[in-house]
Design a protein around this motif. Structure first.
Motif, PDB file in Angstrom:
ATOM      1  N   LEU A   1     115.291-105.596 -76.011  1.00 40.03           N
ATOM      2  CA  LEU A   1     116.537-104.865 -76.012  1.00 40.03           C
ATOM      3  C   LEU A   1     116.250-103.454 -76.710  1.00 40.03           C
ATOM      4  CD1 LEU A   1     118.747-107.702 -74.671  1.00 40.03           C
ATOM      5  CD2 LEU A   1     117.205-105.615 -73.820  1.00 40.03           C
ATOM      6  N   PRO A   2     116.432-103.650 -78.470  1.00 40.15           N
ATOM      7  CA  PRO A   2     116.787-102.659 -78.704  1.00 40.15           C
ATOM      8  C   PRO A   2     116.186-101.096 -78.777  1.00 40.15           C
ATOM      9  CG  PRO A   2     116.990-104.946 -80.478  1.00 40.15           C
ATOM     10  CD  PRO A   2     116.790-104.681 -79.128  1.00 40.15           C
ATOM     11  N   LEU A   3     114.472-101.930 -78.155  1.00 44.19           N
ATOM     12  CA  LEU A   3     113.605-100.312 -77.904  1.00 44.19           C
ATOM     13  C   LEU A   3     113.765 -99.766 -76.642  1.00 44.19           C
ATOM     14  CD1 LEU A   3     111.070 -99.285 -78.742  1.00 44.19           C
ATOM     15  CD2 LEU A   3     109.853-100.721 -77.481  1.00 44.19           C
ATOM     16  N   LEU A   4     114.283-100.851 -75.634  1.00 39.33           N
ATOM     17  CA  LEU A   4     114.964-100.442 -74.325  1.00 39.33           C
ATOM     18  C   LEU A   4     115.397 -99.268 -74.566  1.00 39.33           C
ATOM     19  CD1 LEU A   4     114.653-100.356 -71.468  1.00 39.33           C
ATOM     20  CD2 LEU A   4     115.886-101.944 -71.209  1.00 39.33           C
ATOM     21  N   VAL A   5     117.166 -99.803 -75.530  1.00 37.32           N
ATOM     22  CA  VAL A   5     117.997 -99.180 -75.595  1.00 37.32           C
ATOM     23  C   VAL A   5     117.692 -97.691 -75.910  1.00 37.32           C
ATOM     24  CG1 VAL A   5     120.502 -98.493 -76.677  1.00 37.32           C
ATOM     25  CG2 VAL A   5     119.737-101.337 -75.358  1.00 37.32           C
ATOM     26  N   VAL A   6     116.905 -97.699 -77.171  1.00 40.37           N
ATOM     27  CA  VAL A   6     116.871 -96.047 -77.955  1.00 40.37           C
ATOM     28  C   VAL A   6     116.021 -94.978 -76.867  1.00 40.37           C
ATOM     29  CG1 VAL A   6     114.935 -95.436 -80.022  1.00 40.37           C
ATOM     30  CG2 VAL A   6     116.745 -97.111 -79.960  1.00 40.37           C
ATOM     31  N   LEU A   7     114.968 -96.030 -76.332  1.00 40.56           N
ATOM     32  CA  LEU A   7     114.175 -95.289 -75.333  1.00 40.56           C
ATOM     33  C   LEU A   7     115.173 -94.783 -73.888  1.00 40.56           C
ATOM     34  CD1 LEU A   7     110.852 -97.142 -74.409  1.00 40.56           C
ATOM     35  CD2 LEU A   7     111.564 -94.791 -76.151  1.00 40.56           C
ATOM     36  N   THR A   8     115.675 -96.077 -73.512  1.00 41.95           N
ATOM     37  CA  THR A   8     116.889 -95.320 -72.474  1.00 41.95           C
ATOM     38  C   THR A   8     117.927 -93.508 -72.792  1.00 41.95           C
ATOM     39  OG1 THR A   8     117.184 -97.453 -71.680  1.00 41.95           O
ATOM     40  CG2 THR A   8     118.926 -95.697 -70.981  1.00 41.95           C
ATOM     41  N   LEU A   9     118.187 -94.230 -74.220  1.00 43.70           N
ATOM     42  CA  LEU A   9     119.046 -93.251 -75.001  1.00 43.70           C
ATOM     43  C   LEU A   9     118.488 -91.475 -75.333  1.00 43.70           C
ATOM     44  CD1 LEU A   9     121.421 -94.564 -77.817  1.00 43.70           C
ATOM     45  CD2 LEU A   9     122.331 -93.382 -75.376  1.00 43.70           C
ATOM     46  N   LEU A  10     117.511 -92.171 -75.545  1.00 42.55           N
ATOM     47  CA  LEU A  10     115.680 -90.794 -75.693  1.00 42.55           C
ATOM     48  C   LEU A  10     115.756 -90.170 -74.815  1.00 42.55           C
ATOM     49  CD1 LEU A  10     114.709 -89.026 -78.103  1.00 42.55           C
ATOM     50  CD2 LEU A  10     112.448 -90.730 -77.227  1.00 42.55           C
ATOM     51  N   PHE A  11     115.622 -90.628 -73.535  1.00 40.16           N
ATOM     52  CA  PHE A  11     115.165 -89.953 -71.991  1.00 40.16           C
ATOM     53  C   PHE A  11     116.828 -89.193 -71.502  1.00 40.16           C
ATOM     54  CE2 PHE A  11     115.960 -90.425 -67.809  1.00 40.16           C
ATOM     55  CZ  PHE A  11     114.419 -89.762 -67.172  1.00 40.16           C
ATOM     56  N   ILE A  12     118.160 -90.046 -72.001  1.00 40.56           N
ATOM     57  CA  ILE A  12     118.866 -89.719 -71.369  1.00 40.56           C
ATOM     58  C   ILE A  12     119.059 -87.527 -72.098  1.00 40.56           C
ATOM     59  CG2 ILE A  12     121.818 -89.490 -71.519  1.00 40.56           C
ATOM     60  CD1 ILE A  12     121.321 -92.578 -70.354  1.00 40.56           C
ATOM     61  N   CYS A  13     119.270 -87.704 -73.203  1.00 44.38           N
ATOM     62  CA  CYS A  13     119.248 -86.851 -74.050  1.00 44.38           C
ATOM     63  C   CYS A  13     118.140 -85.560 -73.997  1.00 44.38           C
ATOM     64  CB  CYS A  13     119.415 -87.273 -75.778  1.00 44.38           C
ATOM     65  SG  CYS A  13     120.593 -87.846 -76.258  1.00 44.38           S
ATOM     66  N   CYS A  14     117.436 -85.932 -73.863  1.00 41.13           N
ATOM     67  CA  CYS A  14     115.880 -85.412 -72.997  1.00 41.13           C
ATOM     68  C   CYS A  14     117.120 -84.358 -72.270  1.00 41.13           C
ATOM     69  CB  CYS A  14     114.421 -85.698 -73.321  1.00 41.13           C
ATOM     70  SG  CYS A  14     113.998 -86.251 -74.875  1.00 41.13           S
ATOM     71  N   HIS A  15     116.945 -85.151 -70.916  1.00 36.85           N
ATOM     72  CA  HIS A  15     117.151 -84.794 -69.434  1.00 36.85           C
ATOM     73  C   HIS A  15     118.648 -83.843 -69.744  1.00 36.85           C
ATOM     74  CE1 HIS A  15     117.664 -84.748 -65.313  1.00 36.85           C
ATOM     75  NE2 HIS A  15     119.302 -85.479 -65.799  1.00 36.85           N
ATOM     76  N   CYS A  16     120.071 -83.766 -70.405  1.00 33.89           N
ATOM     77  CA  CYS A  16     121.013 -83.220 -70.420  1.00 33.89           C
ATOM     78  C   CYS A  16     120.597 -82.027 -71.527  1.00 33.89           C
ATOM     79  CB  CYS A  16     121.721 -84.134 -71.605  1.00 33.89           C
ATOM     80  SG  CYS A  16     122.792 -85.065 -70.939  1.00 33.89           S
ATOM     81  N   CYS A  17     119.198 -82.402 -72.229  1.00 29.60           N
ATOM     82  CA  CYS A  17     119.685 -81.336 -72.985  1.00 29.60           C
ATOM     83  C   CYS A  17     118.045 -80.206 -72.224  1.00 29.60           C
ATOM     84  CB  CYS A  17     118.336 -81.647 -74.745  1.00 29.60           C
ATOM     85  SG  CYS A  17     119.309 -82.291 -75.528  1.00 29.60           S
ATOM     86  N   CYS A  18     117.594 -80.504 -70.983  1.00 27.43           N
ATOM     87  CA  CYS A  18     116.352 -79.880 -70.606  1.00 27.43           C
ATOM     88  C   CYS A  18     117.475 -78.872 -69.334  1.00 27.43           C
ATOM     89  CB  CYS A  18     115.573 -80.683 -70.150  1.00 27.43           C
ATOM     90  SG  CYS A  18     114.117 -80.952 -71.127  1.00 27.43           S
ATOM     91  N   SER A  19     118.316 -79.904 -68.539  1.00 30.58           N
ATOM     92  CA  SER A  19     119.036 -79.606 -67.745  1.00 30.58           C
ATOM     93  C   SER A  19     119.980 -78.036 -68.103  1.00 30.58           C
ATOM     94  CB  SER A  19     119.725 -80.625 -66.683  1.00 30.58           C
ATOM     95  OG  SER A  19     121.121 -81.384 -67.938  1.00 30.58           O
ATOM     96  N   ARG A  20     120.569 -78.290 -69.335  1.00 30.37           N
ATOM     97  CA  ARG A  20     121.353 -77.236 -70.133  1.00 30.37           C
ATOM     98  C   ARG A  20     120.834 -75.963 -70.025  1.00 30.37           C
ATOM     99  NH1 ARG A  20     123.960 -79.794 -74.962  1.00 30.37           N
ATOM    100  NH2 ARG A  20     124.598 -81.135 -74.160  1.00 30.37           N
ATOM    101  N   LEU A  21     119.250 -75.988 -70.312  1.00 32.42           N
ATOM    102  CA  LEU A  21     118.798 -75.348 -70.736  1.00 32.42           C
ATOM    103  C   LEU A  21     118.244 -74.163 -69.216  1.00 32.42           C
ATOM    104  CD1 LEU A  21     115.936 -76.016 -73.591  1.00 32.42           C
ATOM    105  CD2 LEU A  21     118.140 -74.782 -74.104  1.00 32.42           C
TER     106      LEU A  21
END
Length: 97
Positions: A35-55
């Protein structure tokens, strides 16, 4: 350094003991450790998605401004009426019964 290795050794001993007790305990441990690994991967995906969409949005704004066409004065704006049935009834000729 010795405290850290003893910590991980104690965790490994617990995992080994629970595994020997049964498959259910092994599955529960796998889920709890995953579960902690899944949470970290999900947060990483969300952050990357937000940064890429903003760019991509910031890069497209000047192009959108260039592509906007100026409306001609003689063009009419098309809009949908809030009461389309009433307008349609007014335009239809009445039928004689």
């Amino acid at each position: 350094m010795e405290k850290i290795s003893s910590f991980f050794n104690s965790i490994w001993d617990i995992i080994s003991a629970k595994h020997q007790e049964g498959i259910f305990n092994t599955i529960c441990l796998g889920v709890l450790l995953g579960l902690p690994l899944l949470v970290v991967l999900t947060l990483l995906f969300i952050c990357c998605h937000c940064c890429c969409s903003r760019l991509s949005k910031s890069g497209q704004q000047p192009e959108r401004n260039k592509r906007k066409k100026k409306k001609r004065k003689d063009e009419e704006d098309l809009w949908i009426s809030a009461q389309p049935k009433l307008l349609q009834l007014e335009k239809r000729p009445s039928l004689a019964v």
